[in-house]
Design a protein around this motif. Structure first.
Motif, PDB file in Angstrom:
ATOM      1  N   ILE A  10      50.592 -51.225  -2.915  1.00  0.00           N
ATOM      2  CA  ILE A  10      50.630 -52.402  -2.457  1.00  0.00           C
ATOM      3  C   ILE A  10      50.337 -52.220  -0.953  1.00  0.00           C
ATOM      4  N   GLY A  11      51.197 -51.281  -0.254  1.00  0.00           N
ATOM      5  CA  GLY A  11      50.915 -51.243   1.242  1.00  0.00           C
ATOM      6  C   GLY A  11      49.587 -50.842   1.758  1.00  0.00           C
ATOM      7  N   GLY A  12      49.345 -49.546   0.943  1.00  0.00           N
ATOM      8  CA  GLY A  12      48.093 -48.742   1.114  1.00  0.00           C
ATOM      9  C   GLY A  12      46.740 -49.801   1.013  1.00  0.00           C
ATOM     10  N   PHE A  29      43.693 -42.342   0.541  1.00  0.00           N
ATOM     11  CA  PHE A  29      43.922 -41.134  -0.811  1.00  0.00           C
ATOM     12  C   PHE A  29      45.123 -41.368  -1.542  1.00  0.00           C
ATOM     13  N   GLU A  30      44.820 -41.437  -2.911  1.00  0.00           N
ATOM     14  CA  GLU A  30      46.026 -41.833  -3.738  1.00  0.00           C
ATOM     15  C   GLU A  30      46.192 -40.533  -4.639  1.00  0.00           C
ATOM     16  N   ALA A  31      47.650 -40.401  -4.625  1.00  0.00           N
ATOM     17  CA  ALA A  31      48.097 -39.207  -5.871  1.00  0.00           C
ATOM     18  C   ALA A  31      47.574 -39.550  -7.131  1.00  0.00           C
ATOM     19  N   GLY A  39      54.451 -50.895 -13.366  1.00  0.00           N
ATOM     20  CA  GLY A  39      55.499 -51.583 -12.668  1.00  0.00           C
ATOM     21  C   GLY A  39      55.718 -52.950 -13.924  1.00  0.00           C
ATOM     22  N   VAL A  40      56.553 -53.655 -13.121  1.00  0.00           N
ATOM     23  CA  VAL A  40      57.019 -55.123 -13.853  1.00  0.00           C
ATOM     24  C   VAL A  40      56.585 -56.030 -12.911  1.00  0.00           C
ATOM     25  N   GLY A  41      57.828 -57.013 -12.668  1.00  0.00           N
ATOM     26  CA  GLY A  41      57.567 -58.115 -11.910  1.00  0.00           C
ATOM     27  C   GLY A  41      57.741 -57.824 -10.410  1.00  0.00           C
ATOM     28  N   ILE A  42      56.922 -58.677  -9.562  1.00  0.00           N
ATOM     29  CA  ILE A  42      57.197 -58.876  -8.245  1.00  0.00           C
ATOM     30  C   ILE A  42      56.977 -60.086  -7.774  1.00  0.00           C
ATOM     31  N   HIS A 100      53.006 -59.837 -11.930  1.00  0.00           N
ATOM     32  CA  HIS A 100      53.089 -58.517 -12.386  1.00  0.00           C
ATOM     33  C   HIS A 100      52.597 -57.709 -11.284  1.00  0.00           C
ATOM     34  N   ARG A 101      53.351 -56.558 -10.865  1.00  0.00           N
ATOM     35  CA  ARG A 101      52.856 -55.692  -9.858  1.00  0.00           C
ATOM     36  C   ARG A 101      51.690 -55.170 -10.134  1.00  0.00           C
ATOM     37  N   GLY A 102      51.442 -54.982 -11.382  1.00  0.00           N
ATOM     38  CA  GLY A 102      50.097 -54.309 -11.898  1.00  0.00           C
ATOM     39  C   GLY A 102      49.042 -55.152 -11.526  1.00  0.00           C
ATOM     40  N   ARG A 126      47.097 -35.561  -3.874  1.00  0.00           N
ATOM     41  CA  ARG A 126      48.328 -35.795  -3.441  1.00  0.00           C
ATOM     42  C   ARG A 126      48.705 -35.195  -2.230  1.00  0.00           C
ATOM     43  N   CYS A 127      48.917 -35.997  -1.221  1.00  0.00           N
ATOM     44  CA  CYS A 127      49.357 -35.390   0.227  1.00  0.00           C
ATOM     45  C   CYS A 127      50.493 -34.300   0.292  1.00  0.00           C
ATOM     46  N   VAL A 128      50.311 -33.249   0.920  1.00  0.00           N
ATOM     47  CA  VAL A 128      51.371 -32.019   0.721  1.00  0.00           C
ATOM     48  C   VAL A 128      51.882 -31.785   2.152  1.00  0.00           C
ATOM     49  N   TRP A 187      68.401 -52.688 -14.533  1.00  0.00           N
ATOM     50  CA  TRP A 187      67.495 -52.409 -15.685  1.00  0.00           C
ATOM     51  C   TRP A 187      66.604 -53.646 -15.507  1.00  0.00           C
ATOM     52  N   ARG A 188      65.259 -53.406 -15.945  1.00  0.00           N
ATOM     53  CA  ARG A 188      64.153 -54.355 -15.758  1.00  0.00           C
ATOM     54  C   ARG A 188      63.370 -54.452 -16.997  1.00  0.00           C
ATOM     55  N   GLY A 189      62.768 -55.459 -17.268  1.00  0.00           N
ATOM     56  CA  GLY A 189      61.921 -55.305 -18.534  1.00  0.00           C
ATOM     57  C   GLY A 189      60.929 -56.699 -18.322  1.00  0.00           C
ATOM     58  N   GLY A 303      55.568 -49.619   4.982  1.00  0.00           N
ATOM     59  CA  GLY A 303      56.080 -50.233   3.592  1.00  0.00           C
ATOM     60  C   GLY A 303      57.258 -49.313   3.297  1.00  0.00           C
ATOM     61  N   ASP A 304      57.390 -48.937   1.912  1.00  0.00           N
ATOM     62  CA  ASP A 304      58.536 -48.296   1.457  1.00  0.00           C
ATOM     63  C   ASP A 304      58.610 -46.886   2.021  1.00  0.00           C
ATOM     64  N   ALA A 305      57.575 -46.339   2.539  1.00  0.00           N
ATOM     65  CA  ALA A 305      57.665 -44.924   3.154  1.00  0.00           C
ATOM     66  C   ALA A 305      58.425 -45.011   4.474  1.00  0.00           C
TER      67      ALA A 305
HETATM   68  C1  LIG Z   1      54.725 -47.077 -10.332  1.00  0.00           C
HETATM   69  C2  LIG Z   1      55.520 -48.282  -9.372  1.00  0.00           C
HETATM   70  C3  LIG Z   1      55.930 -49.236 -10.198  1.00  0.00           C
HETATM   71  C4  LIG Z   1      56.721 -50.086  -9.340  1.00  0.00           C
HETATM   72  N1  LIG Z   1      57.056 -51.262  -9.986  1.00  0.00           N
HETATM   73  C5  LIG Z   1      57.757 -52.106  -9.272  1.00  0.00           C
HETATM   74  C6  LIG Z   1      58.486 -53.283  -9.959  1.00  0.00           C
HETATM   75  O1  LIG Z   1      58.191 -53.244 -11.023  1.00  0.00           O
HETATM   76  N2  LIG Z   1      58.902 -54.453  -9.020  1.00  0.00           N
HETATM   77  C7  LIG Z   1      58.909 -54.180  -7.775  1.00  0.00           C
HETATM   78  O2  LIG Z   1      59.718 -55.102  -7.179  1.00  0.00           O
HETATM   79  N3  LIG Z   1      58.554 -52.988  -7.270  1.00  0.00           N
HETATM   80  C8  LIG Z   1      58.050 -52.093  -7.727  1.00  0.00           C
HETATM   81  N4  LIG Z   1      57.393 -50.856  -7.101  1.00  0.00           N
HETATM   82  C9  LIG Z   1      57.672 -50.733  -5.809  1.00  0.00           C
HETATM   83  C10 LIG Z   1      56.918 -51.574  -4.840  1.00  0.00           C
HETATM   84  O3  LIG Z   1      55.436 -51.606  -5.110  1.00  0.00           O
HETATM   85  C11 LIG Z   1      57.200 -51.439  -3.377  1.00  0.00           C
HETATM   86  O4  LIG Z   1      58.478 -51.524  -3.133  1.00  0.00           O
HETATM   87  C12 LIG Z   1      56.352 -52.158  -2.405  1.00  0.00           C
HETATM   88  O5  LIG Z   1      55.293 -53.141  -2.905  1.00  0.00           O
HETATM   89  C13 LIG Z   1      56.012 -51.552  -1.143  1.00  0.00           C
HETATM   90  O6  LIG Z   1      54.730 -50.829  -1.203  1.00  0.00           O
HETATM   91  P1  LIG Z   1      54.384 -49.569  -1.041  1.00  0.00           P
HETATM   92  O7  LIG Z   1      52.828 -49.663  -0.847  1.00  0.00           O
HETATM   93  O8  LIG Z   1      55.050 -49.238   0.397  1.00  0.00           O
HETATM   94  O9  LIG Z   1      54.630 -48.501  -2.191  1.00  0.00           O
HETATM   95  P2  LIG Z   1      54.281 -48.433  -3.451  1.00  0.00           P
HETATM   96  O10 LIG Z   1      53.835 -49.664  -4.030  1.00  0.00           O
HETATM   97  O11 LIG Z   1      55.351 -47.723  -4.267  1.00  0.00           O
HETATM   98  O12 LIG Z   1      53.165 -47.461  -3.375  1.00  0.00           O
HETATM   99  C14 LIG Z   1      53.064 -46.096  -2.915  1.00  0.00           C
HETATM  100  C15 LIG Z   1      51.719 -45.235  -3.353  1.00  0.00           C
HETATM  101  O13 LIG Z   1      51.608 -44.006  -2.944  1.00  0.00           O
HETATM  102  C16 LIG Z   1      51.200 -43.030  -3.802  1.00  0.00           C
HETATM  103  N5  LIG Z   1      51.592 -41.717  -3.328  1.00  0.00           N
HETATM  104  C17 LIG Z   1      52.942 -41.276  -3.654  1.00  0.00           C
HETATM  105  N6  LIG Z   1      53.153 -40.138  -3.031  1.00  0.00           N
HETATM  106  C18 LIG Z   1      51.876 -39.902  -2.328  1.00  0.00           C
HETATM  107  C19 LIG Z   1      51.426 -38.644  -1.999  1.00  0.00           C
HETATM  108  N7  LIG Z   1      52.102 -37.568  -1.596  1.00  0.00           N
HETATM  109  N8  LIG Z   1      49.993 -38.743  -1.926  1.00  0.00           N
HETATM  110  C20 LIG Z   1      49.284 -39.585  -2.015  1.00  0.00           C
HETATM  111  N9  LIG Z   1      49.624 -40.625  -2.585  1.00  0.00           N
HETATM  112  C21 LIG Z   1      51.097 -40.966  -2.723  1.00  0.00           C
HETATM  113  C22 LIG Z   1      51.834 -43.714  -5.097  1.00  0.00           C
HETATM  114  O14 LIG Z   1      51.291 -43.246  -6.167  1.00  0.00           O
HETATM  115  C23 LIG Z   1      51.633 -45.151  -4.999  1.00  0.00           C
HETATM  116  O15 LIG Z   1      50.636 -45.704  -5.630  1.00  0.00           O
HETATM  117  C24 LIG Z   1      56.726 -49.939  -7.957  1.00  0.00           C
HETATM  118  C25 LIG Z   1      56.188 -48.886  -7.159  1.00  0.00           C
HETATM  119  C26 LIG Z   1      55.723 -47.938  -8.056  1.00  0.00           C
HETATM  120  C27 LIG Z   1      54.844 -46.654  -7.419  1.00  0.00           C
END
Ligand SMILES: Cc1cc2nc3c(=O)[nH]c(=O)nc-3n(C[C@H](O)[C@H](O)[C@H](O)COP(=O)(O)OP(=O)(O)OC[C@H]3O[C@@H](n4cnc5c(N)ncnc54)[C@H](O)[C@@H]3O)c2cc1C
Length: 416
Positions: A10-12, A29-31, A39-42, A100-102, A126-128, A187-189, A303-305
């Motif tokens: 979502i952030g990227g 660049f996505e892994a 995912g499910v709901g957001i 839906h997050r998707g 995948r970033c290392v 638990w989510r569904g 974002g979450d990072a």
């Molecule tokens: C598969 C999945 C399902 C989720 N389901 C839900 C949900 O149902 N409900 C909810 O509220 N939140 C869910 N989240 C979390 C939600 O998307 C995040 O909390 C929020 O949107 C912040 O987004 P973000 O971009 O920081 O992280 P994320 O949305 O988690 O995105 C991180 C992205 O970075 C990619 N990535 C990770 N490591 C590497 C690497 N080393 N090199 C390259 N790419 C990498 C991942 O594949 C992913 O696409 C889910 C996240 C993921 C990855």
């Protein structure tokens, strides 16, 4: 040189759209070998939908999401505690979406491909690790499927949008402790089910002992019977966390259904709906202590990072989206990349730190705790016997202010 974005969640993807709008070239660049709607709901609160509206995505989101009408709070006996109109229904200029997050990711992906071109999004990378010098930063990759080393990629700056398992965060903070468990598992569904209440309500029910459940529709008219896709989340207080922080980990109905077995209300049969789920996932309610810094020269976190928070209050996605605006603004207005990243961090780190800490101490569902405590977890005759509506409104307003979706502040920031 362009901006290298690591992670196409979502952030990227939102950052790519923001930078494109500001005329700043970037690559993502996505892994994952391919971006799939996982995912499910957001829940997209008005501060997030405002940003996505500015990116011209409101109509695309409205087509796939539910435009939420109200957030309603109930005790575990199905009695209404408080209901609060939301988004446009509360007079905001921007809607609140449950999605839906998707679907959200696909709306962002389509826009990235259309506006930036498909070649700007590179999967199976995948970033290392990352390193940098005075003129740029270089990200090292391996092929996700084959694990083979891939050519490194250089950019003027690098942004880790890798989510909760960020490699770049680990590189900068190798001694960071494990995630902090809140004492709750989740638990989510998603279930195909008939619309409940007005078909657009977000409901929160009960408190964590025995369980708190959150339910909201995320897709409309999914079949000829007019059913919806309903997202639900069940939080339960437990001593031991679910072992892995994995968004895709499969859960089992028997692990939580006992706690909500008798939640059969005239407006919804909660256990029946959970039992009919297409998919059940489990996740420990964990977060991490706020970091002392995000930016290291030409590399930063987003974002979450940057700020993994308890998945509570619908702010994980929203705060990532707000980070994108701040970062793109800084890069557009400050020529020196290092200074731009520092300015971004100055704007966003204190704000998100507050959200992380408030999600621990005074989350948006604090009203449910107040009623649980004051009523002794018993049914009430009338809610006013337990707590006044104005006190409930005050508790909710406090969270809105911290999270940044307080109506007055949001409108003032938008110059209204
Ligand atoms: C598969 C999945 C399902 C989720 N389901 C839900 C949900 O149902 N409900 C909810 O509220 N939140 C869910 N989240 C979390 C939600 O998307 C995040 O909390 C929020 O949107 C912040 O987004 P973000 O971009 O920081 O992280 P994320 O949305 O988690 O995105 C991180 C992205 O970075 C990619 N990535 C990770 N490591 C590497 C690497 N080393 N090199 C390259 N790419 C990498 C991942 O594949 C992913 O696409 C889910 C996240 C993921 C990855």
């Amino acid at each position: 040189m362009d901006v290298v974005i690591v992670g196409g969640g979502i952030g990227g993807l939102t950052l790519a759209l923001r930078l494109h709008r500001a005329g700043i070239p970037c690559r993502v660049f996505e892994a994952a070998p391919e971006i799939k709607p996982l995912g499910v709901g957001i829940n997209l609160l008005p501060h997030a939908s405002k940003e996505l509206t500015e990116l011209g995505l409101q109509d695309a989101l409205a087509r796939v999401a539910i435009t939420t009408s109200q957030i309603a709070y109930y005790n575990r006996f199905g009695q209404l505690i408080y209901s609060d109109p939301c988004g446009r229904h509360a007079g905001y200029e921007w809607p609140q979406f449950c999605i839906h997050r998707g679907d959200l990711q696909m709306v962002l992906l389509d826009a990235v491909v259309e506006r930036l071109g498909a070649d700007r999004l590179i999967t199976n990378h995948r970033c290392v690790g990352v390193d940098q010098d005075d003129s740029g930063a270089t990200v090292h990759f391996e092929h996700t499927t084959t694990k083979q080393k891939l050519p490194s990629q250089r950019g003027a700056i690098v942004v880790s949008c890798e989510g909760i398992h960020s490699i770049i965060r680990k590189q900068f903070f190798p001694n960071e402790g494990p995630p902090r468990y809140s004492g709750l598992n989740m638990w989510r569904g998603v279930t195909r089910w008939k619309p409940f209440l007005d078909g657009a309500s977000f409901v929160r029910i009960g408190w964590h002992k025995p369980a708190k459940v959150l339910i909201y529709p995320i897709r409309d008219h999914i079949d000829a019977e007019g059913r919806q896709l309903i997202n639900w989340v069940c939080d339960i207080e437990q001593e031991t966390p679910i072992p892995q922080r994995d968004w895709n980990r499969q859960g089992r109905i028997d692990d939580f259904i006992g706690a909500i077995e008798n939640w059969r209300f005239d407006w919804l049969d909660v256990p029946a709906m959970c039992r009919a789920a297409d998919q059940i996932l489990e996740y420990p309610m964990v977060d991490q202590d706020p970091l002392p810094r995000w930016s290291h020269g030409r590399v930063t976190l987003l974002g979450d990072a940057a700020h993994p928070m308890l998945p509570r209050g619908a702010n994980g996605g929203a705060q990532a989206i707000l980070d994108c605006t701040a970062l793109a603004d800084s890069l557009a207005h400050i020529a020196d990349p290092v200074a731009a990243l520092a300015a971004y961090e100055e704007r966003r780190r204190p704000a998100t730190t507050k959200v992380v800490l408030t999600n621990r101490s005074e989350p948006p569902d604090a009203v449910l705790y107040e009623v649980y405590k004051r009523s002794g977890d018993k049914p009430f005759r009338h809610i006013d016997d337990v707590i006044s509506q104005s006190e409930l409104a005050g508790l909710l307003k406090r969270y809105q202010r911290v999270a940044g979706f307080d109506k007055e502040k949001l409108e003032a920031a938008a110059g209204r």
